[in-house]
Write a protein that holds these residues in place. Structure first.
Motif, short mmCIF file in Angstrom:
data_model
loop_
_atom_site.label_atom_id
_atom_site.label_comp_id
_atom_site.label_asym_id
_atom_site.label_seq_id
_atom_site.Cartn_x
_atom_site.Cartn_y
_atom_site.Cartn_z
N VAL A 15 0.81 -1.22 0.00
CA VAL A 15 0.00 0.00 0.00
C VAL A 15 0.84 1.26 0.00
CG1 VAL A 15 -1.95 1.17 1.12
CG2 VAL A 15 -1.73 -1.31 1.30
N GLY B 52 -0.67 3.32 3.80
CA GLY B 52 -1.25 2.07 4.27
C GLY B 52 -1.07 1.84 5.75
N TYR C 135 -4.02 1.95 8.03
CA TYR C 135 -4.92 0.80 8.05
C TYR C 135 -4.23 -0.45 8.59
CZ TYR C 135 -7.26 3.97 4.84
OH TYR C 135 -7.84 5.08 4.26
N LEU D 42 -14.10 -1.12 1.15
CA LEU D 42 -13.13 -0.54 0.22
C LEU D 42 -13.82 0.34 -0.82
CD1 LEU D 42 -10.77 -3.59 -0.43
CD2 LEU D 42 -10.33 -1.60 1.00
N SER E 49 -4.72 -6.04 0.87
CA SER E 49 -3.86 -4.85 0.80
C SER E 49 -3.76 -4.34 -0.62
CB SER E 49 -2.47 -5.18 1.34
OG SER E 49 -2.52 -5.58 2.70
N TYR F 219 -6.11 -4.65 -2.93
CA TYR F 219 -7.39 -4.00 -3.21
C TYR F 219 -7.46 -2.64 -2.52
CZ TYR F 219 -8.67 -8.76 -4.61
OH TYR F 219 -8.71 -10.00 -5.21
N LEU F 220 -6.89 -2.56 -1.31
CA LEU F 220 -6.87 -1.29 -0.59
C LEU F 220 -6.05 -0.27 -1.33
CD1 LEU F 220 -7.48 0.39 1.97
CD2 LEU F 220 -5.44 -0.66 3.02
N LYS F 221 -4.96 -0.69 -1.93
CA LYS F 221 -4.12 0.22 -2.72
C LYS F 221 -4.90 0.79 -3.90
CE LYS F 221 0.17 0.44 -5.35
NZ LYS F 221 1.34 -0.33 -5.86
#
Length: 246
Positions: A75, A79, A82, A126, A236, A238-240
């Protein structure tokens, strides 16, 4: 007596209050509470201060450092905001997978409905995060950079399907791997038990495949740990996408 390999994954009611099925304690809820209690004691050890003096403390620090490095590499600096959530998510899946390896226990991570509900919730979170951070620009995620105008409708449809599949892929991957491993151990164990109970020769010959089953059990412990890491590293990623879009 287990009549089907899938019977070990059935959710059963253990305690019913006031003879009402709406208020009951199932084996799924029991093991879920057990996992949460272990995580709570886990964090209590962390909050006590100096944990480097014990092997248990060093193992916690190793997990902490591993997940932190994963979040930073996947991330980036943003990141780290989170990281507590991803660290808790990793520990939840890890402990659930390890508890499921105890004989006569229950594998909550193999329950498709529960795990898909978790992955769907994460996916919705997300999506809300991306919309809150970027507004309508969030939908540019469905149009790859440099796409010719004529191909935009087709690629938007493909990217939409790809993005929507993330809601299921996280949970299905974890549940399928855990369920497959437990089924394999049960089937092979039952075959060996039948072989060793058939005759004296079968008892002697059964020692050889038993060594293979023991190796598979050890492998399943490793798979349980790896699946927790894979789940979090995909989340992670997908979070990025939700934070940076492209």
């Amino acid at each position: 007596m287990i009549f089907s390999p899938l019977e070990q994954f059935e959710i059963r009611t253990l305690i019913t209050i006031n003879n009402s099925s709406t208020i009951s304690l199932s084996n799924y809820v029991l093991y879920l509470i057990l996992v949460l209690v272990i995580i709570g004691s886990y964090y209590t050890i962390i909050s006590e201060g100096d944990i480097k003096s014990t092997r248990w403390g060093l193992s916690i620090l190793a997990i902490y450092d591993t997940v932190l490095n994963m979040v930073r590499s996947q991330v980036g600096p943003r990141g780290e905001d989170y990281f507590p959530f991803i660290f808790s998510l990793f520990n939840f899946i890890l402990i659930a997978n390890l508890i499921s390896m105890i004989p006569y226990s229950f594998a909550i991570s193999a329950q498709i409905v529960g795990i898909i509900a978790l992955s769907l919730t994460l996916w919705l979170g997300l999506t809300i995060l991306g919309l809150n951070a970027h507004g309508w620009n969030f939908f540019s995620l469905f149009v790859p950079t440099g796409t010719p105008l004529a191909l935009v409708p087709v690629l938007v449809l493909i990217e939409t399907l790809s993005y929507s599949s993330k809601a299921l892929s996280l949970g299905l991957r974890l549940s399928a791997n855990i369920m497959a491993g437990h089924l394999l151990m049960l089937i092979l164990g039952s075959l060996i038990l039948g072989l060793m109970g058939s005759s004296l020769i079968g008892l002697i010959l059964g020692v050889i495949p038993m060594a293979g089953v023991i190796a598979i059990v050890i492998l399943e412990f490793a798979i349980g740990m790896i699946q927790a890491y894979v789940f979090c590293i995909l989340f992670s990623g997908y979070l990025k996408d939700a934070i940076y879009l492209h």
